[in-house]
Design a protein around this motif. Structure first.
Motif, PDB file in Angstrom:
ATOM      1  N   LEU A 189       0.787  -1.233   0.000  1.00 18.90           N
ATOM      2  CA  LEU A 189       0.000   0.000   0.000  1.00 18.90           C
ATOM      3  C   LEU A 189       0.817   1.281   0.000  1.00 18.90           C
ATOM      4  O   LEU A 189       0.278   2.368   0.163  1.00 18.90           O
ATOM      5  CB  LEU A 189      -0.976  -0.018   1.180  1.00 18.90           C
ATOM      6  N   ASP A 219       0.146   8.200   2.078  1.00 16.83           N
ATOM      7  CA  ASP A 219      -0.750   8.073   0.929  1.00 16.83           C
ATOM      8  C   ASP A 219      -2.162   7.705   1.372  1.00 16.83           C
ATOM      9  O   ASP A 219      -2.362   7.099   2.430  1.00 16.83           O
ATOM     10  CB  ASP A 219      -0.236   7.002  -0.038  1.00 16.83           C
ATOM     11  N   LEU A 249      -4.157   5.455   0.119  1.00 18.33           N
ATOM     12  CA  LEU A 249      -4.363   4.004   0.214  1.00 18.33           C
ATOM     13  C   LEU A 249      -3.990   3.503   1.602  1.00 18.33           C
ATOM     14  O   LEU A 249      -4.766   2.806   2.261  1.00 18.33           O
ATOM     15  CB  LEU A 249      -3.519   3.265  -0.837  1.00 18.33           C
ATOM     16  N   TYR A 250      -2.794   3.848   2.030  1.00 22.47           N
ATOM     17  CA  TYR A 250      -2.296   3.357   3.322  1.00 22.47           C
ATOM     18  C   TYR A 250      -3.201   3.820   4.462  1.00 22.47           C
ATOM     19  O   TYR A 250      -3.595   3.022   5.325  1.00 22.47           O
ATOM     20  CB  TYR A 250      -0.865   3.839   3.543  1.00 22.47           C
ATOM     21  N   THR A 297      -6.294   4.692   4.427  1.00 22.89           N
ATOM     22  CA  THR A 297      -7.641   4.119   4.377  1.00 22.89           C
ATOM     23  C   THR A 297      -7.645   2.674   4.866  1.00 22.89           C
ATOM     24  O   THR A 297      -8.477   2.281   5.689  1.00 22.89           O
ATOM     25  CB  THR A 297      -8.197   4.205   2.945  1.00 22.89           C
ATOM     26  N   TYR A 298      -6.707   1.886   4.370  1.00 25.23           N
ATOM     27  CA  TYR A 298      -6.638   0.495   4.816  1.00 25.23           C
ATOM     28  C   TYR A 298      -6.270   0.405   6.294  1.00 25.23           C
ATOM     29  O   TYR A 298      -6.758  -0.480   7.009  1.00 25.23           O
ATOM     30  CB  TYR A 298      -5.619  -0.286   3.980  1.00 25.23           C
ATOM     31  N   ILE A 341     -12.223  -0.098  -0.659  1.00 30.87           N
ATOM     32  CA  ILE A 341     -11.389  -1.297  -0.770  1.00 30.87           C
ATOM     33  C   ILE A 341     -11.818  -2.155  -1.960  1.00 30.87           C
ATOM     34  O   ILE A 341     -10.979  -2.680  -2.707  1.00 30.87           O
ATOM     35  CB  ILE A 341     -11.428  -2.091   0.552  1.00 30.87           C
ATOM     36  N   HIS A 372     -10.656  -0.350  -5.139  1.00 29.08           N
ATOM     37  CA  HIS A 372      -9.203  -0.496  -5.309  1.00 29.08           C
ATOM     38  C   HIS A 372      -8.876  -1.914  -5.774  1.00 29.08           C
ATOM     39  O   HIS A 372      -8.002  -2.117  -6.632  1.00 29.08           O
ATOM     40  CB  HIS A 372      -8.481  -0.180  -3.996  1.00 29.08           C
ATOM     41  N   THR A 389      -8.120  12.769   4.359  1.00 29.53           N
ATOM     42  CA  THR A 389      -8.620  12.322   3.051  1.00 29.53           C
ATOM     43  C   THR A 389      -9.000  13.517   2.189  1.00 29.53           C
ATOM     44  O   THR A 389      -8.657  13.588   0.999  1.00 29.53           O
ATOM     45  CB  THR A 389      -9.836  11.390   3.234  1.00 29.53           C
ATOM     46  N   ASP A 449      -4.088   2.778  -9.362  1.00 31.19           N
ATOM     47  CA  ASP A 449      -4.685   2.519  -8.047  1.00 31.19           C
ATOM     48  C   ASP A 449      -5.919   3.377  -7.781  1.00 31.19           C
ATOM     49  O   ASP A 449      -6.849   2.949  -7.089  1.00 31.19           O
ATOM     50  CB  ASP A 449      -3.658   2.790  -6.937  1.00 31.19           C
ATOM     51  N   TYR A 450      -5.912   4.600  -8.321  1.00 33.59           N
ATOM     52  CA  TYR A 450      -6.971   5.550  -7.978  1.00 33.59           C
ATOM     53  C   TYR A 450      -8.009   5.725  -9.087  1.00 33.59           C
ATOM     54  O   TYR A 450      -8.886   6.576  -8.966  1.00 33.59           O
ATOM     55  CB  TYR A 450      -6.345   6.906  -7.624  1.00 33.59           C
ATOM     56  N   VAL A 453     -11.317   4.447  -7.215  1.00 32.29           N
ATOM     57  CA  VAL A 453     -11.597   5.042  -5.902  1.00 32.29           C
ATOM     58  C   VAL A 453     -11.753   6.557  -5.993  1.00 32.29           C
ATOM     59  O   VAL A 453     -12.510   7.155  -5.216  1.00 32.29           O
ATOM     60  CB  VAL A 453     -10.525   4.671  -4.849  1.00 32.29           C
TER      61      VAL A 453
END
Length: 356
Positions: free
Chosen positions: A109, A114, A116-117, A119-120, A233, A236, A314, A337-338, A341
């Protein structure tokens, strides 16, 4: 809704034994000796122990690993080993998914700053903290486990440790992208795919989508954050499986953008469904906009300080990266990746079409 591959690429199957998702045991073994191998994926230090046995190949069993190099098909002959017990393999994989989850997140991630990181990480923390009987725990539990299972079925795995089933370290020559690694025997790989797809992913997908639909239909403000996290998720994941399909096509020299063109269209139709549901439920509430204040998040969505900080972060990241995300979308870079999302943040979202 298609969230993952349902089998091998037509013409590239590892065996014809289990084409309908069944996992009938192998009947004809070549040896009584049972060996234990340890399997690893590149995203985790965890190892998966599996018991295997040499079998007698039948018509349709693939006995080599193949790849393309400078327009030429290359191959390596692999000894015919398979899992002794598929149920034991399913149990081992179920444990492995839980134990490797944090490793896989950390490796895949990117930077901690970032989106992604962040959010997860929030989803993972909520999953660990929520009461096991809560709505949020159930949704995050199914989502995170499904996401990891899909990564395992779309990532090359290799044998590590002393037991290599008599394969030398250079069994894949220097032209292979996996040179220096010990590959899985193809029929064993097919069994592992069957376990992941038909024994684990199908069950998780069913539970997740059924319950996500119920939560979205109730559309309670307090469910907004978990609905957003699950949608993020899943979207993504669609970018990741699209990227996998593109990589597979390149690896095998298919001369097309995606290995499973129709499946990619189905993945993207699923993305549109997720986005349509999210935006319908979100109508009138725009938590990531500047107009939404912290007091609104506390009152409507009942967010605590950690979650409010996440919304603020975010919001800032969306504003910072919106232009580059829009560029990727304009260029049809579905593997980004985006790509999907970023559409969660569109105030006037419209479904997109896929050109492959």
């Amino acid at each position: 809704m298609t969230l993952y591959k349902t089998g091998q690429v037509p013409g590239y199957e590892w065996t014809q034994r289990w084409t309908k998702g069944t996992s009938d045991p192998i009947q004809l073994w070549a040896s009584s000796e049972i060996r234990t191998v340890y399997v690893s994926v590149r995203y985790s230090t965890e190892q998966l122990p599996l018991k295997v046995r040499r079998f007698v190949p039948q018509e349709g069993d693939k006995l080599e690993r193949t790849w393309a190099y400078q327009g030429t098909k290359k191959s390596a002959l692999i000894p015919p080993y398979a899992l002794v017990d598929v149920e034991a393999g399913t149990s081992a994989y179920t444990t492995y998914i839980r134990e490797s989850m944090k490793d896989i997140f950390s490796t895949m991630l990117g930077n901690e700053e970032d989106l992604l990181y962040k959010t997860y990480l929030l989803a993972y923390h909520m999953w660990q903290k929520e009461e096991r009987t809560s709505e949020a725990f159930g949704l995050l539990n199914w989502t995170l486990r499904l996401w990891v299972a899909i990564r395992l079925s779309t990532t090359s795995a290799f044998i590590v440790g002393k037991e290599t089933l008599d394969m030398p370290a250079n069994i894949l020559d220097e032209s292979s992208p996996d040179h220096g690694k010990i590959p899985l025997p193809p029929v064993m790989g097919a069994q592992m795919d069957t376990i992941l797809i038909h024994h684990i992913q199908n069950k998780l997908r069913h539970e997740l989508l059924d319950n996500l639909q119920k939560v979205m239909l109730r559309n309670k403000p307090t469910s907004w954050l978990v609905t957003y996290l699950v949608s993020f998720i899943l979207l993504h994941n669609i970018a990741l499986i699209t990227k996998h399909d593109a990589s597979y096509a390149i690896k095998h020299g298919m001369n097309r953008r995606f290995a499973r063109e129709q499946k990619v269209r189905e993945y993207h139709m699923g993305a549109n469904v997720i986005l349509a549901h999210f935006h319908y439920c979100n109508k009138g509430r725009i938590p990531f906009s500047d107009e939404c204040e912290d007091k609104d998040l506390r009152a409507l969505a009942q967010l605590d300080e950690e979650k409010i900080r996440f919304v603020r972060a975010t919001r800032a990241l969306v504003q910072r990266h919106q232009q580059e995300w829009n560029q990727a979308r304009s260029n049809g870079v579905y593997e980004d990746d985006y790509y999907f999302v970023s559409q969660l943040f569109d105030e006037k979202w419209q479904p997109s079409t896929t050109n492959v």
